[in-house]
Motif scaffolding. Structure first.
Motif, short mmCIF file in Angstrom:
data_model
loop_
_atom_site.label_atom_id
_atom_site.label_comp_id
_atom_site.label_asym_id
_atom_site.label_seq_id
_atom_site.Cartn_x
_atom_site.Cartn_y
_atom_site.Cartn_z
N GLY A 232 0.79 -1.22 0.00
CA GLY A 232 0.00 0.00 0.00
C GLY A 232 0.82 1.27 0.00
N SER A 233 2.15 1.15 -0.02
CA SER A 233 2.99 2.34 0.01
C SER A 233 2.91 3.14 -1.29
CB SER A 233 4.45 1.94 0.26
OG SER A 233 5.29 3.06 0.34
N TYR A 234 2.72 2.43 -2.43
CA TYR A 234 2.54 3.09 -3.72
C TYR A 234 1.18 2.70 -4.30
CZ TYR A 234 7.63 3.90 -3.87
OH TYR A 234 8.91 4.30 -3.59
N THR A 235 0.59 3.63 -5.04
CA THR A 235 -0.58 3.28 -5.84
C THR A 235 -0.08 2.60 -7.12
OG1 THR A 235 -0.57 5.38 -7.06
CG2 THR A 235 -1.81 5.30 -4.97
N LYS A 236 -1.01 1.98 -7.85
CA LYS A 236 -0.63 1.33 -9.10
C LYS A 236 -0.09 2.34 -10.11
CE LYS A 236 -2.47 -1.55 -12.83
NZ LYS A 236 -3.65 -2.22 -13.42
N LYS A 237 -0.67 3.54 -10.14
CA LYS A 237 -0.21 4.57 -11.07
C LYS A 237 1.20 5.03 -10.73
CE LYS A 237 -1.68 8.96 -13.15
NZ LYS A 237 -2.69 10.05 -13.12
N GLU A 238 1.49 5.18 -9.44
CA GLU A 238 2.84 5.55 -9.02
C GLU A 238 3.82 4.43 -9.35
OE1 GLU A 238 1.71 8.33 -5.13
OE2 GLU A 238 2.03 6.17 -4.90
N GLY A 239 3.41 3.18 -9.09
CA GLY A 239 4.27 2.05 -9.40
C GLY A 239 4.56 1.93 -10.88
N GLN A 240 3.57 2.24 -11.74
CA GLN A 240 3.78 2.17 -13.18
C GLN A 240 4.82 3.19 -13.63
OE1 GLN A 240 1.60 -0.17 -15.20
NE2 GLN A 240 3.54 0.06 -16.26
N CYS A 241 4.76 4.37 -13.05
CA CYS A 241 5.75 5.40 -13.37
C CYS A 241 7.14 4.97 -12.91
CB CYS A 241 5.34 6.72 -12.71
SG CYS A 241 6.60 8.03 -12.83
N LEU A 242 7.24 4.49 -11.66
CA LEU A 242 8.52 4.10 -11.09
C LEU A 242 9.11 2.88 -11.79
CD1 LEU A 242 7.84 4.68 -7.30
CD2 LEU A 242 9.39 5.98 -8.77
N LEU A 243 8.25 2.01 -12.32
CA LEU A 243 8.75 0.83 -13.01
C LEU A 243 9.62 1.21 -14.20
CD1 LEU A 243 8.53 -2.30 -12.99
CD2 LEU A 243 6.68 -2.07 -14.66
N ALA A 244 9.18 2.21 -14.95
CA ALA A 244 9.98 2.66 -16.10
C ALA A 244 11.22 3.42 -15.66
CB ALA A 244 9.12 3.55 -17.00
N VAL A 245 11.14 4.12 -14.53
CA VAL A 245 12.24 4.97 -14.08
C VAL A 245 13.32 4.18 -13.36
CG1 VAL A 245 12.84 6.88 -12.53
CG2 VAL A 245 10.77 7.01 -13.92
#
Length: 302
Positions: free
Chosen positions: A106-119
């Motif tokens: 729950g620390s990241y939302t799915k949208k945040e995780g999608q951004c961080l996955l690429a970064v």
């Protein structure tokens, strides 16, 4: 219909193994040597480390490295520092595993995780220095310039999302459930790490077989080279390193391959992040854009 397609694909692969056993064995050996000699000793300790850090709640200590930033933005997610640092330095697919664990907690939302996955899910700088720059490009490219071309798209992409969406709660603290690793025993953490590393080895072997088969196909060299570059990062870098290309073009192509990471790295990413339901197609599309930008920057600066 999906099952039929998959069954036909399995029959095709079986036929290839029977028709071209020497090429398949050579590709399998190459992939397994890469896995056992490079991936296991460099990645397995970090997989164990991240599981233990989650279990004993040591992640927040890395946030002290970014105290000036957190002082300016006190509501910024404390796990962001940990994700950026370990994801950047450890390379594929550890960044994806870290993001997956933090999404599930729950620390990241799915949208945040999608951004961080690429970064954060990138080729490791240690691999780039030791293998790409030293062994392939013979230290003829400045490390700082190569890293600028390689990672500039990631930084711009992250800052764009962070600045544009911060006021909407992007990358801010969220209510966190107990981390999955915190609920596991030491043996479970060890076996999870081993399962991840064996899955990675299988993918590397499969894609190395595919790359070896592509090299043997009589076709347009530029098309085969492009396919090999997209398939597996180490094989692609090695292949372009042996091509008789002008050095600036060769450096730019290798930089683009490094930025994309290859379908093999994407398969590894999918394997360690599956239950977080992140989109691998979205990830590949973003990485393709990063690859194009990095290649263009390398043509200009290298």
């Amino acid at each position: 219909m999906k099952n039929l397609k998959f069954q036909l694909l399995l029959l095709l692969f079986g036929g290839i193994l029977f028709l071209f056993p020497d090429l398949c064995i050579e590709g399998a050996k190459s992939g397994l040597l890469l896995w056992s000699g490079t991936i296991v000793p460099t990645l397995l300790p970090f997989l164990l480390l991240t599981g233990l850090m989650n279990k004993f709640h040591a992640l927040h200590l890395l946030s002290f490295l970014f105290y000036p930033i957190y002082r300016r933005f006190p509501s910024l997610n404390k796990n962001l520092a940990y994700t950026m640092v370990l994801g950047f330095f450890c390379g594929y697919p550890l960044g994806a595993k870290i993001i997956r664990d933090l999404i599930l907690s729950g620390s990241y939302t799915k949208k945040e995780g999608q951004c961080l996955l690429a970064v954060c899910n990138n080729v490791s700088p240690m691999f780039t220095i030791g293998y790409t720059l030293h062994l392939i490009l013979k230290d003829d490219v400045r490390t700082s310039l190569f890293f600028f071309c390689l990672y500039a798209p990631n930084i711009v992409y992250f800052l764009f999302h962070a600045i544009r969406l911060y006021r909407q709660g992007f990358f801010r603290e969220h209510p966190v459930m107990p981390a999955i690793s915190a609920q596991k025993t030491m043996d479970e953490i060890i076996f999870d790490s081993l399962r991840s590393i064996f899955s990675i080895g299988i993918y590397i072997m499969i894609f190395s077989i595919g790359a070896n088969l592509l090299i043997s196909i009589p076709s347009t060299p530029s098309v085969i080279s492009l396919l090999i570059g997209c398939l597996e990062i180490t094989t692609g870098i090695t292949h372009f390193g042996t091509l008789p290309l002008p050095f600036p073009v060769k450096s730019a192509a290798i930089c683009a391959i490094s930025a994309f990471g290859g379908f093999c790295s994407a398969a590894q990413t999918a394997a360690v992040s599956g239950d977080s339901h992140l989109s691998i197609l979205h990830y590949l599309g973003t990485k393709a854009v990063f690859s194009f930008v990095s290649g263009c920057l390398a043509l200009i600066f290298l």
